[in-house]
Motif scaffolding. Structure first.
Motif, PDB file in Angstrom:
ATOM      1  N   SER A 421       0.849  -1.191   0.000  1.00 18.94           N
ATOM      2  CA  SER A 421       0.000   0.000   0.000  1.00 18.94           C
ATOM      3  C   SER A 421       0.885   1.242   0.000  1.00 18.94           C
ATOM      4  N   CYS A 422       1.502   1.554   1.161  1.00 26.30           N
ATOM      5  CA  CYS A 422       2.245   2.818   1.261  1.00 26.30           C
ATOM      6  C   CYS A 422       3.581   2.779   0.525  1.00 26.30           C
ATOM      7  N   ARG A 423       4.226   1.626   0.501  1.00 26.75           N
ATOM      8  CA  ARG A 423       5.541   1.407  -0.097  1.00 26.75           C
ATOM      9  C   ARG A 423       6.612   2.287   0.537  1.00 26.75           C
ATOM     10  N   CYS A 427       2.669   1.310   6.710  1.00 24.00           N
ATOM     11  CA  CYS A 427       1.320   0.732   6.818  1.00 24.00           C
ATOM     12  C   CYS A 427       1.291  -0.728   7.233  1.00 24.00           C
ATOM     13  N   ARG A 428       2.368  -1.457   7.116  1.00 22.09           N
ATOM     14  CA  ARG A 428       2.473  -2.853   7.522  1.00 22.09           C
ATOM     15  C   ARG A 428       1.868  -3.842   6.510  1.00 22.09           C
ATOM     16  N   CYS A 430       3.007  -4.983   3.677  1.00 18.61           N
ATOM     17  CA  CYS A 430       3.942  -5.914   3.039  1.00 18.61           C
ATOM     18  C   CYS A 430       4.733  -6.734   4.060  1.00 18.61           C
ATOM     19  N   CYS A 460       9.226  -3.431   1.713  1.00 18.15           N
ATOM     20  CA  CYS A 460       9.261  -2.236   0.864  1.00 18.15           C
ATOM     21  C   CYS A 460      10.415  -1.312   1.235  1.00 18.15           C
TER      22      CYS A 460
END
Ligand code: FES
Length: 473
Positions: A421-423, A427-428, A430, A460
């Motif tokens: 999501s955030c990369r 956000c957790r 990955c 990420c």
């Protein structure tokens, strides 16, 4: 080891089903010893029974194998150690386990476990309720439809309906989500957030602002970020009452330490959202709290009326334009009494200022929730990055990660799917299990304890400390 269950024969599950002796029409007997099996590559899970009341499994770990930190939004869980030694972690607590240890994990509590480096470990898991969440969260292959008021689900996701979108302040809306047709949603704790699949194809994470005791709705606050990647613009311009969204159940990387004697909250802009949920908890539990709430202008201050109605604390509003300067956290942190816990959520410059002003404090008493990675820190880290190798245990592949690429870059280049999501490590989404090797954590979402444990990493941004990492991919 023998377990005897009163059940319908239909509840029997798994490859070992034939080994169970049916002693009467409703009595099943299992010889658990015969189900113990190890695999040096991965722990072995064998389902025993799946019935509406509970799911049970036997799980066997080779020395050092583990189950990564996770939680079950609606399932309570009971672990019984049948053989061996290991360690479990529940929140920040770590406990040794031995044969006959029994551990109860309530729904929503983050936990994990590992076999000792020199011992195999065999556990009996019993989770309740059984089939509905088993279908939702991927335990075994239960295929039952949701029952009662459980919200409709798809894979690990929930479907929810947008039941309200309202302006809270300039460029800030609150969004209320409910199960279609009503009913209970998975529980959450103050500080938790939702990952929402927006209809424009983006996954965005928003903190929950409502009371953690409400089980029929989620409320998130969303600030319009004109220079953002498009998630908040979509929410402000296109999200309407009656739309259906898919979400992941709540997760909490910003948990409130409920044992503190008092609380200092420092919120910047939309960072007020998780802080509001925490203050609701303080007010309900008669814990003293103070809030310093910094905004660019008073018109952008959201949830002020709600805050004013929450007892037991005080709110200081700092508006940059009114005071002709940015918020200075120094005086707030200079005199914090022992036993007070500090929680901060806001834009990167404010977080950096709070970090600097709190440098004299025990790091375990100051907590941060980032919604964007600090750009200068990322750049400085990138300059010192080194190349290393990743081994993917399940895919049996070895890949090189050059100094100027992330693990995620390399996984994607080689067609290995990772949900992101955030990369940028906030956000957790990955989060990946680390089987071997030391991680150089560069994320902003794992707790210091989780980083020290090194059981998982955010692919990420985080890298290897040494020359090699083995990942559970
Ligand atoms: S994609 Fe958000 S932490 Fe990696």
């Amino acid at each position: 080891m023998q377990a005897i269950a009163l059940a319908s024969g239909d509840g029997l599950a798994g490859p070992d089903a034939p080994r169970a002796r049916k002693e009467a029409t409703v009595v099943l007997s299992f010889v658990l010893n015969s189900m113990i099996e190890y695999d040096p590559k991965l722990r072995v899970r064998k389902p025993i029974m799946k019935v509406p009341a509970f799911v049970s499994e036997i799980v066997c770990y080779e020395p050092g194998q583990q189950t990564a930190t996770h939680h079950h939004p609606v399932q309570d869980e009971l672990w019984v150690v049948l053989e061996g030694h290991g360690e479990i972690w529940v929140g920040e607590e770590r406990l040794p386990v031995e044969p006959t240890s029994m551990i109860y994990i309530p729904a929503g509590v983050r936990h994990g476990l590992a076999a000792s480096p020199d011992s195999r470990l065999v556990l009996l898991f019993i989770k309740s309720p059984g089939i509905p969440e088993a279908a939702t969260f991927g335990v075994g292959n239960a295929a039952a439809a949701p029952v009662g008021n459980t919200p409709p689900v798809s894979g690990q996701k929930l479907r929810v309906e947008v039941t309200d979108v309202q302006a809270e302040a300039r460029d800030v809306v609150h969004v209320e989500l409910r199960a279609p047709g009503g009913g209970e949603l998975p529980p959450f704790e103050p500080g938790a957030h939702l990952a929402i699949d927006l209809p424009n194809g983006m996954i965005r994470h928003y903190s929950l602002a409502n009371d953690w005791r409400e089980r029929d709705r989620y409320v998130v606050g969303v600030a319009r970020a004109a220079q953002g990647r498009g998630g908040s613009l979509f929410v402000h311009q296109a999200l309407r009452r009656g739309m259906t969204l898919t979400i992941n159940p709540p997760r909490n990387g910003f948990a409130l330490d409920t044992s503190a004697s008092s609380y200092l909250f420092l919120a910047g802009g939309i960072g007020i959202t998780p802080i509001l949920a925490m203050i609701r908890w303080c007010a309900a539990n008669h814990r003293p709290w103070r809030l310093a709430y910094a905004v660019r202008s008073a018109q952008r201050a959201a949830f002020l009326e709600t805050l004013a109605g929450l007892g037991g604390g005080s709110v200081h509003l700092h508006a940059d334009d009114r005071e002709a300067r940015v918020f200075d956290p120094g005086p707030w942190l200079a005199g914090t009494p022992p036993g007070e816990q500090v929680y901060c959520c806001g834009p990167a410059p404010m977080m950096a200022a709070v970090k600097a002003a709190a440098s004299h404090r025990d790091a375990r008493t100051v907590h941060f929730e980032y919604f964007a990675a600090p750009a200068d820190e990322q750049q400085a880290r990138q300059a010192s990055a080194k190349a290393f190798t990743i081994e993917l245990r399940r895919s049996a592949r070895s890949l090189d990660v050059p100094a100027d690429k992330t693990i995620l870059d390399i996984l994607e280049k080689n067609g290995i799917p990772v949900v992101t999501s955030c990369r940028e490590g906030t956000c957790r989404t990955c989060e990946t299990v680390v089987c071997e090797g030391e991680v150089e954590h560069r994320d902003y979402c794992l707790t210091p304890q989780e980083q020290e444990n090194g059981h998982t990493m955010m692919v990420c941004v985080s890298r290897a400390k040494g020359e090699r990492l083995v990942l559970d991919l």
